[in-house]
Design a protein around this motif. Sequence first.
Motif, PDB file in Angstrom:
ATOM      1  N   LEU A   1       0.369  91.515  37.168  1.00  0.00           N
ATOM      2  CA  LEU A   1      -0.354  91.724  36.128  1.00  0.00           C
ATOM      3  C   LEU A   1       0.034  91.029  34.776  1.00  0.00           C
ATOM      4  CD1 LEU A   1      -3.352  92.901  35.704  1.00  0.00           C
ATOM      5  CD2 LEU A   1      -2.258  94.970  34.712  1.00  0.00           C
ATOM      6  N   THR A   2       1.625  91.477  34.514  1.00  0.00           N
ATOM      7  CA  THR A   2       2.237  90.888  33.393  1.00  0.00           C
ATOM      8  C   THR A   2       2.481  89.399  33.591  1.00  0.00           C
ATOM      9  OG1 THR A   2       3.152  93.123  33.076  1.00  0.00           O
ATOM     10  CG2 THR A   2       4.349  91.007  32.127  1.00  0.00           C
ATOM     11  N   SER A   3       2.757  88.985  34.762  1.00  0.00           N
ATOM     12  CA  SER A   3       3.093  87.521  35.280  1.00  0.00           C
ATOM     13  C   SER A   3       1.559  86.714  34.697  1.00  0.00           C
ATOM     14  CB  SER A   3       3.367  87.334  36.572  1.00  0.00           C
ATOM     15  OG  SER A   3       3.411  86.041  36.770  1.00  0.00           O
ATOM     16  N   ALA A   4       0.519  87.295  35.162  1.00  0.00           N
ATOM     17  CA  ALA A   4      -0.898  86.800  34.959  1.00  0.00           C
ATOM     18  C   ALA A   4      -1.176  86.528  33.579  1.00  0.00           C
ATOM     19  CB  ALA A   4      -1.828  87.313  35.376  1.00  0.00           C
ATOM     20  N   VAL A   5      -0.870  87.466  32.733  1.00  0.00           N
ATOM     21  CA  VAL A   5      -0.930  87.646  31.230  1.00  0.00           C
ATOM     22  C   VAL A   5       0.151  86.470  30.528  1.00  0.00           C
ATOM     23  CG1 VAL A   5      -0.679  88.691  29.329  1.00  0.00           C
ATOM     24  CG2 VAL A   5      -1.669  89.861  31.138  1.00  0.00           C
ATOM     25  N   ARG A   6       1.319  86.583  30.958  1.00  0.00           N
ATOM     26  CA  ARG A   6       2.309  85.345  30.655  1.00  0.00           C
ATOM     27  C   ARG A   6       1.812  84.136  30.726  1.00  0.00           C
ATOM     28  NH1 ARG A   6       8.008  86.076  32.313  1.00  0.00           N
ATOM     29  NH2 ARG A   6       8.267  84.304  30.928  1.00  0.00           N
TER      30      ARG A   6
END
Length: 483
Positions: A398-403
């Motif tokens: 999830l964090t990777s997608a947002v980044r």
Amino acid sequence: MEKEREHSRPQRIIVIGGGISGLAAAHRLLERSRTEERALDVLLLEAGARTGGVVYTEQRDGFLLEGGPDSFISEKPEAINLAERIRLSSRLIETNSQHRRSFIVRKGRLLPVPEGFQLLAPTRFWPFLTTDIFSWAGKARMALDLVLPRRAANGIDDESLAQFVRRRLGREALERMAQPMVGGIYTADPERLSLRATMPRFLLMEREHRSLIRALWRQRRQSSEAQSKGTSGARYSLFLSFDGGMQTLTNELARRLPANSIRLNTRVEQLTFDEALGQWMIRAQGESFSADAVCLALPAYSAAALLRETNVQLAEELNEIPYASTATVNLAYRRQDIPHPLDGFGFVVPLIEKRSTLACTFSSVKFANRAPEGHTLLRAFVGGALQPEMFELDDEALTSAVRTDLRDLLGIERPPLFARVEKWPRSMAQYHLGHVERIERIKRHLRSTRTLKLAGNAYAGAGIPDCIRSGESAADEIFQTLM
């Protein structure tokens, strides 16, 4: 004699659910008890390890992280009034006076929302005319609202947001503005979202003024005239928070309840009504409780599970209210690692942009003291009714997608100092077509159980002021019933 014995003991009211609605209900009951000099025994049962529900603030390395809502709207008075009554008004903070604007993503660019644009339609001509958010064809179609007739009265009162916006303003207005702006509030599918249940004022505008744009222009002119006369100047910015974050409010409400009136880690497993005693019987974590009245401040589906034995029809109606799951991702950065000027409060992303992020708030720009000097806090929203698959990702993915989105939209290449993910499964009630009628049926079913009340975000509004109003109204009705 029986009546005297009945009134010799304080009547017990149990509030089930310790989120903002339940806390507001419990506080209101005790407030009424004091002002009207009537003893009440109020007990709040919360399944989790803390009160506040989705209102959750965390301090970390000098950053103030909001896991749930970061503010509330000042136009609805319930939250401000409550803050004043519990002596928190001095801790209210407004949004930063600079950069009071937001952006919408179009083809990978952040474009400012035209000044005066109100969710669905413009109130100012020139900013609307010069914006790049809409094509010239889209602007021309929106301008047709000025001459289109009202919808014919055909007995069909409810209409989805998507239907309404396409009919009045066109497809581009829906895809480029209404869907992302309203999606940021309700995380909902505009094809299913009931306009009458969520934004009835726009339906009223059409009925009274025919044109939305004309109605909004008139409202803006009247507001400007009133402010120039000093009769209705706004005391606050549109959005407010607290200097220590939104949990300041829920913490203070919990603190004001009497000692031992809150039971944490106490999940209610059964709720029945004893006709002979005229009391509610509650079983929770192996304990039994009795109550003269109950307020269910729970998600509708949780309330339904408890009411299956008592009121089957009510339980069925409650269980039909759908919910969406959302997540927030707080990301802490050094300011020098963000190339974008961050000259606004954040951005929303239309679904047609095919991004992972629904919206992003520039938290440390929006409110003061959210990040240490030389640092920035961003907060992204993920999931909702239109992208449920995103919610299912683990925290790292999830964090990777947002980044990835933040790299493309804000130019951020360096990793954050840290990222914090909060997931809220089935937390956002969805006001689908027919919601108003469903609520009326729920109210009819409740009449047969006068000492049972409902509170929460599933009925008449999803914001903090709405939840407070819901809890306080339930408390007032219980108080009146027991008098």
